[in-house]
Design a protein around this motif. Structure first.
Motif, PDB file in Angstrom:
ATOM      1  N   ALA A 120       0.848  -1.200   0.000  1.00 13.17           N
ATOM      2  CA  ALA A 120       0.000   0.000   0.000  1.00 13.17           C
ATOM      3  C   ALA A 120       0.882   1.247   0.000  1.00 13.17           C
ATOM      4  N   PRO A 121       0.387   2.354  -0.528  1.00 16.72           N
ATOM      5  CA  PRO A 121       1.153   3.600  -0.499  1.00 16.72           C
ATOM      6  C   PRO A 121       1.526   3.997   0.937  1.00 16.72           C
ATOM      7  N   TYR A 122       2.673   4.628   1.043  1.00 14.75           N
ATOM      8  CA  TYR A 122       3.166   5.058   2.354  1.00 14.75           C
ATOM      9  C   TYR A 122       2.383   6.272   2.844  1.00 14.75           C
ATOM     10  N   GLU A 123       2.017   6.242   4.109  1.00 13.23           N
ATOM     11  CA  GLU A 123       1.362   7.387   4.743  1.00 13.23           C
ATOM     12  C   GLU A 123       2.074   7.671   6.065  1.00 13.23           C
ATOM     13  N   ASN A 124       2.488   8.922   6.264  1.00 11.12           N
ATOM     14  CA  ASN A 124       3.133   9.301   7.530  1.00 11.12           C
ATOM     15  C   ASN A 124       2.227   8.974   8.706  1.00 11.12           C
ATOM     16  N   SER A 125       2.822   8.516   9.761  1.00 13.72           N
ATOM     17  CA  SER A 125       2.127   8.238  11.027  1.00 13.72           C
ATOM     18  C   SER A 125       1.067   7.149  10.910  1.00 13.72           C
TER      19      SER A 125
END
Length: 185
Positions: free
Chosen positions: A97-102
């Motif tokens: 999955a795409p990276y998401e901060n936090s």
């Protein structure tokens, strides 16, 4: 050796990277051992064998702390690179999955040669002993694996990885199911 005579000749060696040298053959070797020694080998012993093969590399990385953004991002990049290799070799089918901060890192396998082998040759009963090492590996990186299913007992192996201090891990407590799989709610 009869197990491997006509099965997935694309695994291992220079043509494949998965799980390091030997690739998926560590699981297949353990299943072969189990075929011969089933009467005198426990589930716990099989789990320890797999840990002894996989965990030494992770013990060398104890300085990694997935609670820290730098390490979480680096881990995500490692999984993205692994997906590219999977796409090239078509052994494991992996989606990241795409990276998401936090947010926890998420990826999944929808095909696993070890699970395919276990199903084909009747070793599904020891797959939890081979799959559970993923939890122990993440713990060595100050991370928690949240998993609900594997390719051996479902249609995918899901990995949600967060830091061991992340509230997400507490929201999804771990348990062992009736087959011995470490799983999360």
């Amino acid at each position: 050796m009869d197990f491997l005579s006509d099965w997935r000749t694309d695994l291992g060696g220079k043509r494949n990277f998965h799980n390091g040298a030997g690739g998926t053959y560590d699981c297949i070797a353990i299943m072969s051992y189990y075929a011969v020694c089933k009467a005198v080998t426990s589930f716990h012993e099989i789990e320890k064998m797999e840990e002894n093969l996989i965990l030494p590399a992770f013990r060398k990385l104890r300085f990694v702390d997935i609670n820290k953004p730098f390490w979480r991002k680096l881990m995500y990049r490692a999984f993205s690179t692994a997906q590219k290799h999977c796409d090239t070799w078509h052994d494991y089918e992996m989606d990241v999955a795409p990276y998401e901060n936090s947010r926890p890192i998420y990826y999944e396998f929808t095909a696993c040669p070890a699970a395919e082998f276990a199903k084909q040759f009747g070793f599904a009963d020891i797959m939890p002993a081979l799959c559970n090492v993923d939890f122990a590996a993440m713990e060595l990186l100050h991370a928690r694996l949240v998993r609900t299913t594997t390719c051996a007992n479902g249609c995918k192996c899901d990995y949600t990885i967060c830091g061991d201090q992340d509230p997400y891990a507490k929201e999804h407590p771990e348990y062992r199911d009736e087959n011995g799989y470490r799983r999360n709610k």
